[in-house]
Write a protein that holds these residues in place. Structure first.
Motif, PDB file in Angstrom:
ATOM      1  N   ASP A 145       0.842  -1.194   0.000  1.00 11.47           N
ATOM      2  CA  ASP A 145       0.000   0.000   0.000  1.00 11.47           C
ATOM      3  C   ASP A 145       0.878   1.246   0.000  1.00 11.47           C
ATOM      4  OD1 ASP A 145      -1.906   1.935   0.232  1.00 11.47           O
ATOM      5  OD2 ASP A 145      -2.486   1.446   2.289  1.00 11.47           O
ATOM      6  N   PRO A 146       1.086   1.879  -1.170  1.00 11.63           N
ATOM      7  CA  PRO A 146       1.947   3.063  -1.225  1.00 11.63           C
ATOM      8  C   PRO A 146       1.424   4.224  -0.399  1.00 11.63           C
ATOM      9  CG  PRO A 146       0.754   2.779  -3.290  1.00 11.63           C
ATOM     10  CD  PRO A 146       0.536   1.530  -2.488  1.00 11.63           C
ATOM     11  N   LYS A 147       0.137   4.209  -0.052  1.00 11.61           N
ATOM     12  CA  LYS A 147      -0.416   5.294   0.752  1.00 11.61           C
ATOM     13  C   LYS A 147       0.163   5.308   2.160  1.00 11.61           C
ATOM     14  CE  LYS A 147      -4.834   5.644  -1.700  1.00 11.61           C
ATOM     15  NZ  LYS A 147      -6.310   5.582  -1.589  1.00 11.61           N
ATOM     16  N   SER A 148       0.748   4.187   2.571  1.00 10.62           N
ATOM     17  CA  SER A 148       1.375   4.135   3.890  1.00 10.62           C
ATOM     18  C   SER A 148       2.681   4.914   3.920  1.00 10.62           C
ATOM     19  CB  SER A 148       1.646   2.679   4.299  1.00 10.62           C
ATOM     20  OG  SER A 148       0.452   1.941   4.375  1.00 10.62           O
ATOM     21  N   SER A 149       3.251   5.152   2.730  1.00  3.69           N
ATOM     22  CA  SER A 149       4.500   5.898   2.629  1.00  3.69           C
ATOM     23  C   SER A 149       4.188   7.363   2.390  1.00  3.69           C
ATOM     24  CB  SER A 149       5.349   5.351   1.470  1.00  3.69           C
ATOM     25  OG  SER A 149       6.488   6.160   1.270  1.00  3.69           O
ATOM     26  N   THR A 150       4.269   8.159   3.438  1.00  4.42           N
ATOM     27  CA  THR A 150       3.878   9.570   3.345  1.00  4.42           C
ATOM     28  C   THR A 150       5.034  10.517   3.615  1.00  4.42           C
ATOM     29  OG1 THR A 150       3.105   9.358   5.632  1.00  4.42           O
ATOM     30  CG2 THR A 150       1.454   9.198   3.898  1.00  4.42           C
ATOM     31  N   GLY A 151       6.251  10.003   3.546  1.00  2.20           N
ATOM     32  CA  GLY A 151       7.407  10.864   3.699  1.00  2.20           C
ATOM     33  C   GLY A 151       7.536  11.428   5.101  1.00  2.20           C
ATOM     34  N   LEU A 152       8.319  12.513   5.203  1.00  2.77           N
ATOM     35  CA  LEU A 152       8.580  13.112   6.512  1.00  2.77           C
ATOM     36  C   LEU A 152       7.309  13.691   7.124  1.00  2.77           C
ATOM     37  CD1 LEU A 152      10.652  13.909   8.651  1.00  2.77           C
ATOM     38  CD2 LEU A 152      11.097  15.998   7.345  1.00  2.77           C
ATOM     39  N   ASP A 153       6.436  14.253   6.291  1.00  5.52           N
ATOM     40  CA  ASP A 153       5.190  14.833   6.795  1.00  5.52           C
ATOM     41  C   ASP A 153       4.371  13.773   7.533  1.00  5.52           C
ATOM     42  OD1 ASP A 153       3.103  16.921   6.945  1.00  5.52           O
ATOM     43  OD2 ASP A 153       2.015  15.596   5.587  1.00  5.52           O
ATOM     44  N   GLY A 154       4.159  12.629   6.892  1.00  6.71           N
ATOM     45  CA  GLY A 154       3.399  11.562   7.523  1.00  6.71           C
ATOM     46  C   GLY A 154       4.122  10.970   8.717  1.00  6.71           C
ATOM     47  N   ALA A 155       5.451  10.908   8.634  1.00  5.02           N
ATOM     48  CA  ALA A 155       6.234  10.346   9.739  1.00  5.02           C
ATOM     49  C   ALA A 155       6.067  11.171  11.007  1.00  5.02           C
ATOM     50  CB  ALA A 155       7.713  10.272   9.340  1.00  5.02           C
ATOM     51  N   LEU A 156       6.186  12.489  10.871  1.00  2.93           N
ATOM     52  CA  LEU A 156       6.066  13.341  12.055  1.00  2.93           C
ATOM     53  C   LEU A 156       4.632  13.340  12.585  1.00  2.93           C
ATOM     54  CD1 LEU A 156       8.332  16.366  11.046  1.00  2.93           C
ATOM     55  CD2 LEU A 156       8.830  14.544  12.677  1.00  2.93           C
ATOM     56  N   LYS A 157       3.661  13.373  11.667  1.00  9.37           N
ATOM     57  CA  LYS A 157       2.270  13.365  12.119  1.00  9.37           C
ATOM     58  C   LYS A 157       1.903  12.037  12.775  1.00  9.37           C
ATOM     59  CE  LYS A 157       0.628  16.873   8.891  1.00  9.37           C
ATOM     60  NZ  LYS A 157      -0.139  17.181   7.661  1.00  9.37           N
ATOM     61  N   SER A 158       2.555  10.949  12.354  1.00  7.98           N
ATOM     62  CA  SER A 158       2.274   9.654  12.975  1.00  7.98           C
ATOM     63  C   SER A 158       2.767   9.621  14.423  1.00  7.98           C
ATOM     64  CB  SER A 158       2.928   8.522  12.173  1.00  7.98           C
ATOM     65  OG  SER A 158       4.336   8.582  12.254  1.00  7.98           O
ATOM     66  N   LEU A 159       3.792  10.413  14.721  1.00  2.18           N
ATOM     67  CA  LEU A 159       4.279  10.479  16.102  1.00  2.18           C
ATOM     68  C   LEU A 159       3.217  11.046  17.028  1.00  2.18           C
ATOM     69  CD1 LEU A 159       7.936  11.808  15.585  1.00  2.18           C
ATOM     70  CD2 LEU A 159       7.240   9.484  16.171  1.00  2.18           C
ATOM     71  N   ALA A 160       2.402  11.980  16.504  1.00  2.00           N
ATOM     72  CA  ALA A 160       1.356  12.599  17.314  1.00  2.00           C
ATOM     73  C   ALA A 160       0.277  11.603  17.707  1.00  2.00           C
ATOM     74  CB  ALA A 160       0.737  13.771  16.565  1.00  2.00           C
ATOM     75  N   GLU A 161       0.183  10.471  16.993  1.00  4.49           N
ATOM     76  CA  GLU A 161      -0.840   9.476  17.275  1.00  4.49           C
ATOM     77  C   GLU A 161      -0.403   8.476  18.346  1.00  4.49           C
ATOM     78  OE1 GLU A 161      -1.755   7.714  13.548  1.00  4.49           O
ATOM     79  OE2 GLU A 161      -2.412   9.585  12.608  1.00  4.49           O
ATOM     80  N   LEU A 162       0.851   8.567  18.765  1.00  5.20           N
ATOM     81  CA  LEU A 162       1.352   7.677  19.801  1.00  5.20           C
ATOM     82  C   LEU A 162       0.854   8.120  21.175  1.00  5.20           C
ATOM     83  CD1 LEU A 162       5.084   7.440  18.642  1.00  5.20           C
ATOM     84  CD2 LEU A 162       3.302   5.725  18.290  1.00  5.20           C
ATOM     85  N   PRO A 163       0.908   7.206  22.174  1.00  2.02           N
ATOM     86  CA  PRO A 163       0.639   7.658  23.546  1.00  2.02           C
ATOM     87  C   PRO A 163       1.599   8.802  23.906  1.00  2.02           C
ATOM     88  CG  PRO A 163       0.697   5.271  23.426  1.00  2.02           C
ATOM     89  CD  PRO A 163       1.162   5.766  22.091  1.00  2.02           C
ATOM     90  N   PHE A 164       1.073   9.856  24.483  1.00  2.00           N
ATOM     91  CA  PHE A 164       1.864  11.062  24.769  1.00  2.00           C
ATOM     92  C   PHE A 164       2.488  11.615  23.476  1.00  2.00           C
ATOM     93  CE2 PHE A 164       2.179   8.247  28.503  1.00  2.00           C
ATOM     94  CZ  PHE A 164       1.533   9.044  29.448  1.00  2.00           C
ATOM     95  N   GLY A 165       1.755  11.419  22.359  1.00  2.00           N
ATOM     96  CA  GLY A 165       2.291  11.801  21.060  1.00  2.00           C
ATOM     97  C   GLY A 165       2.586  13.281  20.933  1.00  2.00           C
TER      98      GLY A 165
END
Length: 250
Positions: A203-223
């Protein structure tokens, strides 16, 4: 070339300062891209932004050329360490060329979307024969690069790259280097993880570069706390890179 290479480091420092700012802004639920394209879009909005973008383009391309020269000078040496330095320099040159071309896009009055570009690139790779393994390999390389950044920060190997001033300024540079490299390593590593996920799920949509990488951190506990910390770390890396523009061993 020496002067222009230092301008390139300063340009990279500005981009990372803006990356840190954008990451912190997104952590507090404000919209925007948290990648290089987003940072350069912020530059374009500044007074005299177009002129500044052209300075960034020239500096980054000059720094890339300097790194290519460094790569070539390392070829043919019997020293294993020299070969490693050449490979690292080549990788850095490729990264700065990509960033320089993105800056050129904005300097010409156009725009770019880092997430879309990352997804398109991933889709192209997946469409190739053996593309799933190739994309997974790219993700593992990104993870390794992220690990290298963290290692370089923790062990303070970055001190080999510049002439550190003495006294309090020197201690400040070391702190900025440690914090900055660790934060940059975390961000790069998350990009690698997303690439591996994209390869595993096709699924290429899972690869969102640095933008998606940083935003994915916000979804973590205490993100939010994590993303703010990474944003502050990227800001520290930006300041360190400004210092490197002055004190780099060229």
């Amino acid at each position: 070339m020496n002067v222009l290479a230092r301008v390139g480091y300063a340009a990279s420092g500005l981009v990372h300062l803006l990356l840190g700012y954008l990451a912190i802004r997104v952590a507090f639920n404000q919209s925007g891209e948290t990648d290089q394209a987003g940072a350069l879009a912020e530059v374009a909005e500044l007074p005299g932004g177009t002129v500044l973008l052209w300075v960034i383009v020239v500096g980054l391309i000059a720094l890339s050329l300097w790194l290519i020269v460094q790569t070539v000078l390392g070829v043919g040496s019997a020293s294993k360490k020299r070969w490693v330095r050449s490979l690292v320099a080549a990788g850095k040159a490729a990264a700065y060329v990509a960033l320089g071309l993105t800056a050129l896009t904005f300097a010409l009055g156009q725009s770019a979307d880092g997430s879309d570009s990352a997804q398109q690139a991933s889709a192209t790779i997946l469409a190739l024969p053996g593309g799933q393994f190739l994309l997974g390999a790219v993700g593992m390389i990104a993870l390794a690069i992220g690990g290298y950044f963290i290692f370089k920060g923790v062990t303070r190997k970055f001190e080999e790259d510049l002439t550190i001033p003495s006294g309090t300024p020197g201690r400040a540079v070391r702190i900025l280097g440690v914090v900055g490299y660790v934060a940059k390593g975390i961000a790069t590593g998350v990009v690698g993880i997303l690439l591996v996920v994209a390869a595993a799920t096709l699924d290429p949509k899972s690869s969102t570069g640095l933008d998606g990488a940083l935003k994915s951190l916000a979804e973590l506990p205490f993100g939010v706390v994590v993303l703010v910390a990474v944003g502050m770390g990227l800001t520290a890396y930006g300041i360190y890179t400004f210092v490197r523009a002055r004190y780099a061993r060229l």
